[in-house]
Scaffold this motif. Structure first.
Motif, PDB file in Angstrom:
ATOM      1  N   ILE B 230       0.855  -1.194   0.000  1.00  0.00           N
ATOM      2  CA  ILE B 230       0.000   0.000   0.000  1.00  0.00           C
ATOM      3  C   ILE B 230       0.889   1.241   0.000  1.00  0.00           C
ATOM      4  CG2 ILE B 230      -1.618   1.379   1.396  1.00  0.00           C
ATOM      5  CD1 ILE B 230      -2.651  -1.312   2.547  1.00  0.00           C
ATOM      6  N   VAL B 231       0.585   2.203  -0.871  1.00  0.00           N
ATOM      7  CA  VAL B 231       1.195   3.528  -0.768  1.00  0.00           C
ATOM      8  C   VAL B 231       0.058   4.555  -0.699  1.00  0.00           C
ATOM      9  CG1 VAL B 231       2.754   5.226  -1.786  1.00  0.00           C
ATOM     10  CG2 VAL B 231       3.197   2.795  -2.124  1.00  0.00           C
ATOM     11  N   PRO B 232      -0.194   5.124   0.477  1.00  0.00           N
ATOM     12  CA  PRO B 232      -1.278   6.112   0.573  1.00  0.00           C
ATOM     13  C   PRO B 232      -1.031   7.263  -0.402  1.00  0.00           C
ATOM     14  CG  PRO B 232      -0.500   5.498   2.758  1.00  0.00           C
ATOM     15  CD  PRO B 232       0.471   4.903   1.770  1.00  0.00           C
ATOM     16  N   ASN B 233      -2.105   7.893  -0.855  1.00  0.00           N
ATOM     17  CA  ASN B 233      -1.938   9.068  -1.728  1.00  0.00           C
ATOM     18  C   ASN B 233      -1.434  10.278  -0.945  1.00  0.00           C
ATOM     19  OD1 ASN B 233      -2.572   7.925  -4.168  1.00  0.00           O
ATOM     20  ND2 ASN B 233      -4.772   8.394  -4.029  1.00  0.00           N
ATOM     21  N   ALA B 234      -1.851  10.383   0.315  1.00  0.00           N
ATOM     22  CA  ALA B 234      -1.389  11.477   1.179  1.00  0.00           C
ATOM     23  C   ALA B 234      -1.326  10.955   2.600  1.00  0.00           C
ATOM     24  CB  ALA B 234      -2.333  12.661   1.098  1.00  0.00           C
ATOM     25  N   MET B 235      -0.419  11.520   3.392  1.00  0.00           N
ATOM     26  CA  MET B 235      -0.341  11.088   4.797  1.00  0.00           C
ATOM     27  C   MET B 235       0.266  12.205   5.634  1.00  0.00           C
ATOM     28  SD  MET B 235       0.727   7.435   6.413  1.00  0.00           S
ATOM     29  CE  MET B 235       2.337   7.237   5.681  1.00  0.00           C
ATOM     30  N   ILE B 236      -0.163  12.248   6.897  1.00  0.00           N
ATOM     31  CA  ILE B 236       0.336  13.232   7.874  1.00  0.00           C
ATOM     32  C   ILE B 236       0.162  12.590   9.245  1.00  0.00           C
ATOM     33  CG2 ILE B 236      -1.920  14.376   8.166  1.00  0.00           C
ATOM     34  CD1 ILE B 236      -0.453  17.071   8.231  1.00  0.00           C
ATOM     35  N   ASP B 237       0.978  12.973  10.215  1.00  0.00           N
ATOM     36  CA  ASP B 237       0.709  12.452  11.555  1.00  0.00           C
ATOM     37  C   ASP B 237      -0.093  13.480  12.348  1.00  0.00           C
ATOM     38  OD1 ASP B 237       2.888  14.221  12.213  1.00  0.00           O
ATOM     39  OD2 ASP B 237       3.207  13.062  14.048  1.00  0.00           O
ATOM     40  N   ILE B 238      -0.895  12.977  13.263  1.00  0.00           N
ATOM     41  CA  ILE B 238      -1.824  13.862  13.979  1.00  0.00           C
ATOM     42  C   ILE B 238      -1.171  14.354  15.254  1.00  0.00           C
ATOM     43  CG2 ILE B 238      -4.127  14.082  14.997  1.00  0.00           C
ATOM     44  CD1 ILE B 238      -5.058  11.881  13.128  1.00  0.00           C
ATOM     45  N   SER B 239      -0.558  15.520  15.184  1.00  0.00           N
ATOM     46  CA  SER B 239       0.045  16.099  16.380  1.00  0.00           C
ATOM     47  C   SER B 239      -0.765  17.295  16.870  1.00  0.00           C
ATOM     48  CB  SER B 239       1.499  16.491  16.117  1.00  0.00           C
ATOM     49  OG  SER B 239       1.611  17.261  14.954  1.00  0.00           O
ATOM     50  N   ASP B 240      -1.355  18.060  15.953  1.00  0.00           N
ATOM     51  CA  ASP B 240      -2.114  19.256  16.351  1.00  0.00           C
ATOM     52  C   ASP B 240      -3.627  19.044  16.364  1.00  0.00           C
ATOM     53  OD1 ASP B 240       0.205  20.783  16.628  1.00  0.00           O
ATOM     54  OD2 ASP B 240       0.225  21.302  14.508  1.00  0.00           O
ATOM     55  N   GLY B 241      -4.085  17.831  16.147  1.00  0.00           N
ATOM     56  CA  GLY B 241      -5.518  17.552  16.103  1.00  0.00           C
ATOM     57  C   GLY B 241      -5.978  17.256  14.684  1.00  0.00           C
ATOM     58  N   LEU B 242      -6.977  16.369  14.567  1.00  0.00           N
ATOM     59  CA  LEU B 242      -7.477  15.932  13.262  1.00  0.00           C
ATOM     60  C   LEU B 242      -7.897  17.106  12.371  1.00  0.00           C
ATOM     61  CD1 LEU B 242      -8.412  13.659  11.351  1.00  0.00           C
ATOM     62  CD2 LEU B 242     -10.545  13.550  12.659  1.00  0.00           C
ATOM     63  N   SER B 243      -8.598  18.095  12.938  1.00  0.00           N
ATOM     64  CA  SER B 243      -9.073  19.249  12.142  1.00  0.00           C
ATOM     65  C   SER B 243      -7.926  19.909  11.413  1.00  0.00           C
ATOM     66  CB  SER B 243      -9.705  20.318  13.042  1.00  0.00           C
ATOM     67  OG  SER B 243     -10.843  19.833  13.663  1.00  0.00           O
ATOM     68  N   GLY B 289      -5.365  16.943  19.700  1.00  0.00           N
ATOM     69  CA  GLY B 289      -3.934  16.879  19.355  1.00  0.00           C
ATOM     70  C   GLY B 289      -3.154  15.892  20.189  1.00  0.00           C
ATOM     71  N   GLU B 290      -1.858  15.738  19.834  1.00  0.00           N
ATOM     72  CA  GLU B 290      -0.919  14.825  20.491  1.00  0.00           C
ATOM     73  C   GLU B 290      -1.324  13.357  20.404  1.00  0.00           C
ATOM     74  OE1 GLU B 290       1.823  16.414  23.618  1.00  0.00           O
ATOM     75  OE2 GLU B 290      -0.085  17.096  24.420  1.00  0.00           O
ATOM     76  N   ASP B 291      -2.107  13.012  19.370  1.00  0.00           N
ATOM     77  CA  ASP B 291      -2.493  11.606  19.211  1.00  0.00           C
ATOM     78  C   ASP B 291      -1.353  10.778  18.619  1.00  0.00           C
ATOM     79  OD1 ASP B 291      -5.281  11.848  20.042  1.00  0.00           O
ATOM     80  OD2 ASP B 291      -5.515  13.075  18.245  1.00  0.00           O
ATOM     81  N   TYR B 292      -0.524  11.404  17.764  1.00  0.00           N
ATOM     82  CA  TYR B 292       0.542  10.703  17.044  1.00  0.00           C
ATOM     83  C   TYR B 292       0.031   9.483  16.294  1.00  0.00           C
ATOM     84  CZ  TYR B 292       2.898  14.175  19.612  1.00  0.00           C
ATOM     85  OH  TYR B 292       3.226  15.390  20.124  1.00  0.00           O
ATOM     86  N   GLU B 293      -1.232   9.596  15.827  1.00  0.00           N
ATOM     87  CA  GLU B 293      -1.782   8.606  14.906  1.00  0.00           C
ATOM     88  C   GLU B 293      -1.504   9.089  13.486  1.00  0.00           C
ATOM     89  OE1 GLU B 293      -2.858   5.803  15.759  1.00  0.00           O
ATOM     90  OE2 GLU B 293      -3.201   6.055  17.909  1.00  0.00           O
ATOM     91  N   LEU B 294      -1.687   8.195  12.527  1.00  0.00           N
ATOM     92  CA  LEU B 294      -1.496   8.564  11.123  1.00  0.00           C
ATOM     93  C   LEU B 294      -2.847   8.825  10.461  1.00  0.00           C
ATOM     94  CD1 LEU B 294       1.265   5.956  10.237  1.00  0.00           C
ATOM     95  CD2 LEU B 294       1.566   8.439  10.546  1.00  0.00           C
ATOM     96  N   LEU B 295      -2.916   9.923   9.737  1.00  0.00           N
ATOM     97  CA  LEU B 295      -4.091  10.263   8.934  1.00  0.00           C
ATOM     98  C   LEU B 295      -3.658  10.109   7.485  1.00  0.00           C
ATOM     99  CD1 LEU B 295      -6.950  11.636   8.693  1.00  0.00           C
ATOM    100  CD2 LEU B 295      -5.708  13.815   8.593  1.00  0.00           C
ATOM    101  N   PHE B 296      -4.374   9.270   6.714  1.00  0.00           N
ATOM    102  CA  PHE B 296      -3.943   9.052   5.327  1.00  0.00           C
ATOM    103  C   PHE B 296      -5.133   8.837   4.413  1.00  0.00           C
ATOM    104  CE2 PHE B 296      -4.495   4.416   5.557  1.00  0.00           C
ATOM    105  CZ  PHE B 296      -4.365   4.172   6.916  1.00  0.00           C
ATOM    106  N   THR B 297      -4.890   9.040   3.138  1.00  0.00           N
ATOM    107  CA  THR B 297      -5.963   8.836   2.170  1.00  0.00           C
ATOM    108  C   THR B 297      -5.542   7.751   1.184  1.00  0.00           C
ATOM    109  OG1 THR B 297      -5.400  10.320   0.319  1.00  0.00           O
ATOM    110  CG2 THR B 297      -6.303  11.355   2.312  1.00  0.00           C
ATOM    111  N   LEU B 298      -6.538   6.902   0.826  1.00  0.00           N
ATOM    112  CA  LEU B 298      -6.295   5.727  -0.019  1.00  0.00           C
ATOM    113  C   LEU B 298      -7.304   5.710  -1.156  1.00  0.00           C
ATOM    114  CD1 LEU B 298      -6.001   2.568   2.275  1.00  0.00           C
ATOM    115  CD2 LEU B 298      -4.175   3.729   1.031  1.00  0.00           C
ATOM    116  N   PRO B 299      -6.893   5.305  -2.353  1.00  0.00           N
ATOM    117  CA  PRO B 299      -7.890   5.097  -3.410  1.00  0.00           C
ATOM    118  C   PRO B 299      -8.865   4.002  -2.953  1.00  0.00           C
ATOM    119  CG  PRO B 299      -5.640   4.872  -4.268  1.00  0.00           C
ATOM    120  CD  PRO B 299      -5.530   4.966  -2.789  1.00  0.00           C
ATOM    121  N   MET B 300     -10.140   4.144  -3.333  1.00  0.00           N
ATOM    122  CA  MET B 300     -11.192   3.203  -2.938  1.00  0.00           C
ATOM    123  C   MET B 300     -10.793   1.744  -3.164  1.00  0.00           C
ATOM    124  SD  MET B 300     -14.367   3.537  -1.766  1.00  0.00           S
ATOM    125  CE  MET B 300     -15.318   4.919  -2.425  1.00  0.00           C
ATOM    126  N   GLU B 301     -10.103   1.483  -4.284  1.00  0.00           N
ATOM    127  CA  GLU B 301      -9.799   0.073  -4.620  1.00  0.00           C
ATOM    128  C   GLU B 301      -8.783  -0.555  -3.655  1.00  0.00           C
ATOM    129  OE1 GLU B 301      -9.606   2.670  -6.607  1.00  0.00           O
ATOM    130  OE2 GLU B 301      -7.710   2.767  -7.726  1.00  0.00           O
TER     131      GLU B 301
END
Lengths: 348, 348
Positions: B230-243, B289-301
């Motif tokens: 898998i290579v996400p189309n975009a990714m960021i880590d959640i340090s300042d909050g999901l919004s 914030g400070e979740d340090y989870e990954l937020l990423f986007t993936l093609p539907m398939e």
């Protein structure tokens, strides 16, 4: 009519807009920089035959610099230079830096813009790219953290531990000037504190002041090494003073050293200032620090390659006996060199 | 007879001995580390098919952490984790860190040893090498600066700017817990300040406290991406909050987003704590914030590849209209998402 200067509070901007504004003028110079500021991390790719070299430094207000007498653009410039100096000391070429700061909300945007002016100037002068950093607040004062990243040929890397008995000990530029510059600035600060009307007279002091406030790193020496096919056996940059650095080289190489007092390169302004303050210029040269010159050792047969460069001085030689690290004074006395390196945790 | 605990003042050690002692237990794990602590710079060599990824963060006492309720080993651990998280967010694997600190001379050697315990623990858990740093004094308080360096395949790098309309928006783990942990710690701190006899009862709060005090970075997700190609189309880590993070992805990708409130992964302890404090758990998840989870986007398939992983939740999708970045609440209302990201420079 005089117009009132407008200042922008950081709280008006917020972190993201602040970063956008400060990095708007950022210019990328190196092909090795694939992605600079603006993502979770910077991306770098060096040629396959190169290794990556990384160094980092903290600079803290009222420990490493005083905003009483240092323009912010010099603070930014010096913060970059001290890091580049570490990269050059590996016989490597810096290519990228990250620059991070924490300031209290009493700093204005305009103050930070001036700080960045210095950072960008250093990047331009040394052909380096600003690729990242962090921006946050402090309870009080300014804190800077810089990381420099560079590239080197693996077989041209120069460590501290390669000095060999018989090597010539060489130093670039001159020593002790930054230290005397600091003494002068501190003396004048105290005078002005008591008598705010007094305007310090800096004439004839420009060199030692520049060495303290806006030092340079020895890119030229590394380029000379490349041109002349020189690879020093050992190298270190002089940040804590010659005494401390020669001891690092000796300890890590398992050798001793003999340094001649009358060979120490000391600028005329440094001597004058030392004399005026009843200090020994040799002490300034040996223990002053912040010179950001390169200290390196070369096999004797390489001497011919550097002997015509006035920017390089041979100050002594490496000896086998590792318990012998001495300064030979002008009258021929042998004085053991001890680390007078800065003790950051001493009571002030 | 009880023996009195011995404390070592930093001024007794000096900087060089301090570094020697703190790094005596340093262990090198990665072949890519050619030279670690002990020279002017560290030396790294990644395989020729890899690019280098670099990120840096500052952590400042009483801004990012409080020593009133945070053991120093957790401070050290978290300082490393928040940097590794940035490297993972590039779909890269961290290999090296530099760790720098400034402390006043009121800190003892034993305190710094505990700080380094946390650093070394993080290095061990994430298979990362400590290769450098700087050590100095501060006028007051503790300042940390960490730089993380990692490697990635060039064609697997994931930036913030690649999100495409139709992409699924995914998040790892759960959100808002670290924020509720902080609220709890701050509430108890105030109670104990007034009544020093009171012992806070943390039972049933362990998860939100751990998320605040000793977070982890999502190495497992990056390893899953590798395994599942898998290579996400975009990714960021959640340090300042999901919004704040989804807005970064949308702005940089030139797209919009639709996020469903009822899809937000929120742990039961987070909900309970929010309820007890009369806070909306959705606000904690979106803006905490400070979740340090990954937020990423993936093609539907690509959905089929991740649908069986409970650690990944689909929370919405990317839309074409870049002016549309909305939260769809439980009752079907559309609320524009605004950056509530941390303003470091606000008056406190």
């Amino acid at each position: 009519m005089e117009q009132k200067k407008k200042f922008t509070l950081l709280s008006e901007l917020g972190e993201f807009l602040l970063i956008d504004k400060l990095t708007a003028k950022n210019k990328i110079r190196n092909k090795s920089t694939i992605k600079a500021v603006g993502d979770d991390a910077a991306v770098i790719k060096y040629p396959d035959d190169k290794v990556t070299v990384v160094s980092t430094d903290l600079l803290i207000e009222n420990i490493h610099f005083s905003l009483v007498y240092t323009p912010l653009k010099y603070v930014g410039y010096k913060a970059v230079i001290v890091n580049l100096s570490d990269i050059y000391a590996m016989n490597a070429l810096p290519q990228q830096i990250t620059f991070s700061f924490a300031v209290s909300n009493r700093f204005t945007y305009e103050a930070l813009e001036e700080l960045y002016q210095g950072v960008y100037q250093a990047c331009e002068n040394y052909h380096v790219d600003l690729v990242g950093g962090d921006t946050t607040s402090s309870v009080k004062g300014m804190f800077l953290a810089v990381t420099a990243i560079g590239q080197a040929h693996k077989d041209r890397l120069t460590y501290r531990n390669g000095a060999k008995p018989g090597d010539l000990i060489c130093v670039s530029g001159d020593l002790g000037a930054a230290y005397m510059g600091l003494q002068l600035l501190e003396r004048e600060r105290k005078i002005v504190e008591k008598n705010p009307e007094i305007k310090p007279d800096w004439s004839g002091r420009d060199y030692i002041l520049r060495r303290q406030l806006r030092p340079e790193a020895r890119k030229d020496i590394i380029e000379l090494f490349e041109k002349k096919a020189i690879v020093p056996n050992a190298m270190i940059d002089i940040s804590d003073g010659l005494s401390s650095e020669i001891l690092h080289i000796c300890t890590q190489s398992g050798v001793g050293a003999k340094i001649y007092e009358d060979r120490l390169p000391i600028d005329e302004q440094t001597r004058q200032m030392a004399e005026e303050m009843h200090l020994d210029p040799t002490i300034a040269a040996m223990n002053g620090g912040e010179d950001y010159e390169l200290l390196f050792t070369l096999p004797m047969e390489e001497y011919v390659k550097i002997k015509d460069y006035p920017q390089i001085t041979v100050i002594g030689n490496i000896v086998e006996d590792k318990s012998y690290v001495n300064l030979i004074t002008r009258d021929g006395t042998e004085v053991p060199i001890t680390a007078q390196g800065w003790n950051a945790y001493q009571e002030r």
